[in-house]
Design an enzyme around this catalytic site. Structure first.
Site, PDB file in Angstrom:
ATOM      1  N   ASP A 396       0.829  -1.185   0.084  1.00 15.83           N
ATOM      2  CA  ASP A 396       0.082  -0.065   0.056  1.00 15.83           C
ATOM      3  C   ASP A 396       0.863   1.126   0.023  1.00 15.83           C
ATOM      4  OD1 ASP A 396      -2.397   1.485   0.317  1.00 15.83           O
ATOM      5  OD2 ASP A 396      -2.100   1.656   2.407  1.00 15.83           O
ATOM      6  N   HIS A 430      -9.237   8.484   8.521  1.00 15.19           N
ATOM      7  CA  HIS A 430      -8.461   8.245   7.362  1.00 15.19           C
ATOM      8  C   HIS A 430      -7.255   9.453   7.165  1.00 15.19           C
ATOM      9  CE1 HIS A 430      -7.194   8.526   3.228  1.00 15.19           C
ATOM     10  NE2 HIS A 430      -7.815   6.936   3.037  1.00 15.19           N
ATOM     11  N   GLY A 458     -13.139   3.509   1.566  1.00 16.75           N
ATOM     12  CA  GLY A 458     -12.455   3.983   0.322  1.00 16.75           C
ATOM     13  C   GLY A 458     -13.385   4.578  -0.580  1.00 16.75           C
ATOM     14  N   GLY A 469     -15.081  13.215   0.541  1.00 14.61           N
ATOM     15  CA  GLY A 469     -14.238  11.885  -0.038  1.00 14.61           C
ATOM     16  C   GLY A 469     -13.896  12.013  -1.589  1.00 14.61           C
TER      17      GLY A 469
END
Length: 667
Positions: A396, A430, A458, A469
């Site tokens: 990642d 996040h 996500g 987002g």
């Protein structure tokens, strides 16, 4: 109910097996795990059918001791008696007189009773549990030699006594086991110290006075006193004074760390210098070291495939040796008619064989590997990870190769966004949400009351028609019913160790592939900076999982390195998985390995796994090679050119186990 018991007296894998088989027969026991290296037994049982005392009694009925307090060890005194007796016997053999043989008989019997008691007890209980062990072979061999010597002494057989054989056999074996135990204790000292925290006494400050309490009697908000040499017992925050602490057991960082008022102290760290008062922030059960102990326990009770194979060999080896020893006696007796020679070769076969070498070859190498990994901030949750080899490493980006702390470098606004963006960012941890939160906070943003909030992994955070987002073009946006109110642009730095770690994998022949949910431009830039040839952008957890499965379908062994949360599906499916972690995250990752020391820990793990596999191969090769070579020599195959007396066979057997221990401990 689950309990962890400290048990003394276990010497090899067969001892552990005897306890495991006995406890599993008890009604109400659902699971048993035993580590003879640490001297611990973990039992899961139903309290409605069985009590803890019944479990302790079952263990002690096998001849082992469930330690309720510090046990006095008399081993040095027993060894001194054995060696002193041996010296007197040797002198009596050189300066012979009519009473010498009776002195030899007296001293040999004394050593047999005192030095051999522990061996007899272990042998008896191993037979009771229907599992043979090394002590059974030594007890049979030494007893046979002593009885034979008495028969010869009283002229019941026309042979010479062999009192020195039984005496030195026990002396050599006890000495070898003593040195072996010392070496193992040294190797496991850091783990023993960690487990010892559970019985640590804590100095609690009450109305200006210090009171000593157990760690389970200290609660959140209590103030504890810390001085030089103390181990921090619970997660706490320093409210008075300054201390220099060693956190190497927790993070792998060997340099001392200065802690000032307001700083967090993790349980398990050691105060090297200073005085301080700290306020407890977590109970012992939820403190870092408690989570680490549970992780260690879980890792120690899991047996890799190669260990299960070695355990089976060790289990049946004792029966094989006893049968072979009897066969050797018959062959030599019928061949020569010399009972002394037949007994000598038979005893040599019995005591030179070393089932312990098989029993400790794998678990000790793995334990040392686990300890060294923990000392370097690499938490191995599944020891089978050491056995696994990989062809491809999926990595990642955010938080793995980059610092994981992006900063907002530019905002393009199309309306009033500050308070909204700040309020939505509070609903997520996040890295981009954290960056937006810090940025808005610096501009004086205020929190709004928003309802019906949810986070989609996500995608982003949703509240009352607002969304923070990913937008349609992949850029991070604040939007209302599809209308963009602001666009956020970030900058993030690559970790210092990233290039070195990736170069290491190139040398190893392991292909590194970058997979990220971030924008193509940012992923491409990071890949170019790190010379990563293959990369994927805009991949959500499901997309990463598809890449993994496609590679596995082609026959590749694939490992995954991620942040442990968004990457959970692909981490769970990978052949080998790594999560970037911290002290507060230890318990929540469903991965094989947690990298508390950061990306550098990834390289440390692969180097350690190579070391562990190499040591296991060396230990097993020695265990098999030694027995294959030594047993024929002891059985007289090469007589009269080469043979071994029983007492020296016992010495070789003890040295065989010790050599496996030393090989496992060396760098």
């Amino acid at each position: 109910m689950k309990v962890s018991l400290k048990v003394s007296g276990m010497t090899c894998a067969n001892c552990a097996r005897a306890i495991e088989l006995t406890l599993k027969k008890l009604h109400g026991v659902s699971d048993v795990k035993v580590s003879f290296e640490l001297g611990r037994v973990w039992v899961e049982f139903n309290e409605e059918f069985l009590s803890l005392e019944s479990i302790k009694e079952a263990i002690e009925s096998l001849g082992y001791t469930v330690e309720r307090e510090e046990v006095k060890h008399y081993e040095p005194y027993i060894l001194a008696l054995c060696w002193l007796s041996g010296a007197v016997v040797m002198l009596s053999m050189f300066w012979h007189n009519p009473w010498s043989v009776y002195l030899q008989a007296l001293l040999a019997t004394l050593v047999q009773l005192v030095g051999g008691f522990k061996l007899y007890r272990s042998a008896y209980y191993s037979l009771k549990a229907r599992t043979g062990n090394m002590d059974l072979l030594v007890a049979l061999g030494s007893t046979s030699a002593l009885l034979y010597s008495y028969l010869a002494l009283f002229k019941l057989i026309p042979e010479e006594p062999l009192f020195e054989t039984s005496l030195f056999l026990i002396t050599f074996v006890r000495t070898g086991k003593f040195l072996e135990e010392k070496a193992k204790r040294k190797a496991t000292e850091s783990l023993r110290r960690m487990f010892g925290l559970q019985s640590l006494r804590v100095k609690v400050l009450k109305e200006g006075k210090e009171e000593e309490k157990g760690v389970y009697e200290v609660f959140i908000g209590d103030k504890i006193v810390l001085r030089t040499g103390d181990m921090v017992p619970l997660d706490c925050r320093l409210v008075e004074g300054k201390v220099v602490v060693d956190e190497s057991m927790l993070t792998g960082e060997s340099l001392p760390v200065l802690k000032k008022e307001g700083d967090l102290l993790l349980s398990g760290s050691v105060v090297l210098n200073g005085y301080g008062v700290a306020r407890v922030e977590k109970s012992f059960a939820k403190s870092y070291v408690s989570l680490l102990i549970k992780l260690v326990e879980s890792a120690l009770v899991k047996k890799p495939k190669v260990q299960r194979l070695a355990d089976r060999v060790s289990h049946y080896f004792v029966q094989f040796v006893i049968a072979l020893s009897f066969l050797v006696f018959l062959l030599w007796f019928f061949k020569t008619g010399d009972i002394q020679k037949a007994i000598t070769f038979s005893l040599a076969v019995m005591v030179i064989s070393c089932p312990c070498a098989f029993g400790i070859a794998v678990p000790l190498a793995i334990m040392v590997g686990l300890i060294r990994a923990y000392q370097r901030g690499v938490l191995v949750k599944n020891p089978e990870a050491f056995e696994k080899k990989v062809d491809i490493l999926l990595m990642d980006k955010t938080g793995t190769l980059t610092e994981g702390k992006p900063k907002v470098k530019e905002v393009r606004s199309y309306g009033d966004y500050l308070d909204l963006a700040y309020s939505l960012s509070l609903k997520s941890n996040h890295p981009y949400s954290v960056a937006i939160r810090e940025y808005c906070q610096s501009l004086g943003a205020k929190q709004l009351s928003l309802k019906d909030c949810r986070e989609e992994v996500g995608v982003g955070v949703f509240c009352e028609g607002y969304m923070l987002g990913k937008g349609k073009n992949g850029q991070t946006v604040l939007a209302q019913d599809g209308k963009v109110l602001a666009e956020f642009y970030f900058e993030e730095s690559i970790k210092e160790s990233a290039k070195e770690v990736l170069e290491y994998f190139k040398r190893m022949g392991i292909e590194v592939i970058l997979v990220s949910g971030d924008e193509e431009e940012r992923v491409k830039r990071v890949a170019q900076q790190l010379n990563i040839e293959k990369w994927f952008a805009k991949r959500d957890p499901q997309g990463k999982l598809e890449i993994l499965e496609e590679l596995q379908a082609k026959g590749y062994r694939v490992a995954m390195v991620g942040d442990g949360t968004n990457d959970a599906p692909v981490l769970a499916k990978a052949d080998l998985s790594f999560a970037m972690g911290s002290g507060t995250d230890v318990a929540k990752f469903s991965t094989d390995v947690i990298l508390n020391s950061g990306l550098a820990g990834l390289k440390e793990f692969f180097e350690l796994s190579q070391w562990v596999r190499r040591r296991i191969k060396q230990n097993l090769l020695w265990a098999f090679g030694y027995n294959i070579l030594a047993i024929p020599i002891a059985g007289g195959v090469f007589y009269p050119h080469l043979f071994i007396k029983p007492e020296f066979a016992g010495l070789l057997m003890a040295l065989s186990s010790l050599s496996v221990v030393i090989n496992s401990l060396r760098r």
